[in-house]
Design an enzyme around this catalytic site. Structure first.
Site, PDB file in Angstrom:
ATOM      1  CG  ASP A  21       1.819  -6.155   5.058  1.00  0.00           C
ATOM      2  OD1 ASP A  21       1.510  -5.408   6.031  1.00  0.00           O
ATOM      3  OD2 ASP A  21       1.962  -5.729   3.902  1.00  0.00           O
ATOM      4  CG  ASP A  26       0.722  -5.872   0.848  1.00  0.00           C
ATOM      5  OD1 ASP A  26      -0.119  -5.187   1.451  1.00  0.00           O
ATOM      6  OD2 ASP A  26       1.928  -5.919   1.158  1.00  0.00           O
ATOM      7  CG  ASN A  50      -1.525  -4.462   5.615  1.00  0.00           C
ATOM      8  OD1 ASN A  50      -1.532  -3.352   6.123  1.00  0.00           O
ATOM      9  ND2 ASN A  50      -1.077  -4.676   4.387  1.00  0.00           N
ATOM     10  CB  THR A 134       4.889  -4.337  -0.249  1.00  0.00           C
ATOM     11  OG1 THR A 134       4.398  -5.673  -0.046  1.00  0.00           O
ATOM     12  CG2 THR A 134       5.596  -4.235  -1.587  1.00  0.00           C
ATOM     13  CG  PHE A 175       0.872  -0.049   8.925  1.00  0.00           C
ATOM     14  CD1 PHE A 175       1.278  -1.209   8.279  1.00  0.00           C
ATOM     15  CD2 PHE A 175       0.127  -0.176  10.089  1.00  0.00           C
ATOM     16  CE1 PHE A 175       0.939  -2.468   8.765  1.00  0.00           C
ATOM     17  CE2 PHE A 175      -0.229  -1.424  10.593  1.00  0.00           C
ATOM     18  CZ  PHE A 175       0.187  -2.569   9.934  1.00  0.00           C
ATOM     19  CG  ASN A 176       4.685  -1.204   5.390  1.00  0.00           C
ATOM     20  OD1 ASN A 176       3.784  -1.914   5.854  1.00  0.00           O
ATOM     21  ND2 ASN A 176       4.768  -0.918   4.106  1.00  0.00           N
ATOM     22  CG  HIS A 247       0.113   2.893   0.299  1.00  0.00           C
ATOM     23  ND1 HIS A 247       0.314   4.242   0.588  1.00  0.00           N
ATOM     24  CD2 HIS A 247      -1.069   2.569   0.862  1.00  0.00           C
ATOM     25  CE1 HIS A 247      -0.700   4.688   1.304  1.00  0.00           C
ATOM     26  NE2 HIS A 247      -1.560   3.716   1.485  1.00  0.00           N
ATOM     27  CG  ASP A 248       2.213  -2.403  -0.438  1.00  0.00           C
ATOM     28  OD1 ASP A 248       1.405  -3.141   0.128  1.00  0.00           O
ATOM     29  OD2 ASP A 248       2.926  -1.565   0.162  1.00  0.00           O
TER      30      ASP A 248
HETATM   31  O1  RIB Z   1       1.373   2.607   4.899  1.00  0.00           O
HETATM   32  C1  RIB Z   1       0.990   1.796   3.825  1.00  0.00           C
HETATM   33  C2  RIB Z   1       1.589   0.434   3.959  1.00  0.00           C
HETATM   34  O2  RIB Z   1       1.069  -0.204   5.110  1.00  0.00           O
HETATM   35  C3  RIB Z   1       1.213  -0.498   2.790  1.00  0.00           C
HETATM   36  O3  RIB Z   1       2.243  -1.427   2.615  1.00  0.00           O
HETATM   37  C4  RIB Z   1      -0.011  -1.192   3.284  1.00  0.00           C
HETATM   38  O4  RIB Z   1      -0.178  -2.487   2.683  1.00  0.00           O
HETATM   39  C5  RIB Z   1       0.319  -1.346   4.726  1.00  0.00           C
HETATM   40  O5  RIB Z   1       1.113  -2.502   4.862  1.00  0.00           O
HETATM   41 CA    CA Z   2       1.735  -3.822   2.584  1.00  0.00          CA
END
Ligand code: RIB
Ligand code: CA
Length: 330
Positions: A21, A26, A50, A134, A175-176, A247-248
């Site tokens: 996303d 990403d 996102n 991701t 979040f994801n 993160h991703d």
């Molecule tokens: O919490 C971090 C995640 O949420 C990552 O994948 C970032 O791109 C958002 O999508």
């Molecule tokens: Ca992401």
């Protein structure tokens, strides 16, 4: 580029599909996936998270166009399975990729939707494929529900998401997972092997300003990556972070370099109903639930090793090495 890194580029490549996303991290994950020389990226699918579904597709095409990676890109869900979409524009900006002065996408999306692409690519692959989500797990869950047979063609799902500790979207939820808890529940209960790369490790694997400056000086792709990280760092700096959690990209690194993280095989359940806890990945390190383990949860990370992968991959993209060493694309 380190000799070891070059030597490792000629080994067998792990077939993967990336579901993303974009989203700044990403975008870095896509650069790592194509530049590392260890993965055979069969395709990319995009999902709202996102940013909107339309932006996610456009942003993925822009990044792939920038690194000249011509692979199928399937547009996925525009919203979570049961909940309204709440984007992270506070982190990624209105477009979802603020700070990327990228060229107009030369690539266009596949005629297949994300779910159609996932099912056809998995069915056609002669070997099992690793999925690397991701973003929210909406596409993956829908694909598993619509085409249950494809689960047998998946080596494992290496996902960025969740947290055994504190969340980032709510105190409880990352979040994801928070964006689509119902989808996450489908995936974690699917029986497919899962590696969960959550905030417990991504918040320790920061890229620091000195490394961003090194990227900026490293070449065309490096300069784009640095521009992205400049914007992305704003929200993290305001939260007191001294660097950027990409993160991703750590989920991508964990596919080709399992030693970059350490994991524990435990039970993970997804809370979908709690007023304050929906989206929580409930990680049972103590085995108190008695339910069978269903995920390898990342609990440790070698940050320097991870960042070296990113630096090497982006250098390779700028040098065009990743194309030359790809025996399947000679
Ligand atoms: O919490 C971090 C995640 O949420 C990552 O994948 C970032 O791109 C958002 O999508
Ligand atoms: Ca992401």
């Amino acid at each position: 580029m380190r000799e070891m890194d070059l030597a490792s580029r000629t080994g067998p490549r792990i077939p993967v599909i990336i579901d993303c996303d974009p989203g700044h991290d990403d975008a870095i994950a896509l650069m790592l996936a194509f530049g590392c020389g260890r993965l055979n990226v069969l395709g990319v699918t995009t999902v709202a998270g996102n940013t909107t579904g339309e932006n996610a597709l456009r942003n993925a095409l822009a990044v792939l166009s920038l690194i000249r990676a011509a692979v199928p890109v399937g547009r996925g869900a525009d919203s979570p399975m049961l909940r309204p979409l709440e984007t992270a524009r506070d982190v990624h900006g209105e477009s979802g990729l603020e700070g990327l002065s990228a060229p107009r996408p030369e690539l266009r999306g596949s005629d297949l939707t994300a779910v159609e692409f996932l099912s056809s690519a998995l069915r056609q692959s002669p070997v099992k494929v690793t999925l690397v989500p991701t973003g929210p797990l909406t596409n993956i869950a829908i694909a598993f529900l619509a085409f249950p047979d494809i689960r047998a063609k998946i080596e494992r799902v290496v996902l960025m998401g969740g947290a055994a500790g504190e969340g980032n979207r709510t105190p409880s939820a990352e979040f994801n997972i928070m964006t689509d808890p119902e989808a996450a529940r489908v995936v974690f209960e699917s029986g497919v092997p899962i590696t969960m790369v959550g905030l417990d490790v991504t918040h320790k694997a920061l890229i620091y300003p000195r490394e961003v400056e090194a990227l900026r000086e490293s070449g065309r792709v490096g300069a784009f990556a640095a521009g992205l990280l400049d914007f992305y760092s704003r929200s993290y700096r305001s939260k007191g972070f001294e660097g950027n959690p990409v993160h991703d990209a750590l989920a991508v690194a964990a596919v080709f370099d399992e030693g970059v993280i350490t994991t524990r095989h435990v039970r993970v359940d997804i809370e979908t109903r709690g007023e304050f806890t929906a989206g929580r990945t409930v990680v049972d390190f103590g085995g108190v639930t008695g339910r069978p383990p269903n995920a390898r949860v990342a609990v440790g990370v070698d940050r320097d090793r991870f960042i070296a992968h990113i630096m090497n991959a982006i250098a390779a993209l700028d040098a065009g090495v990743w194309r030359d060493a790809r025996p399947d694309r000679m």
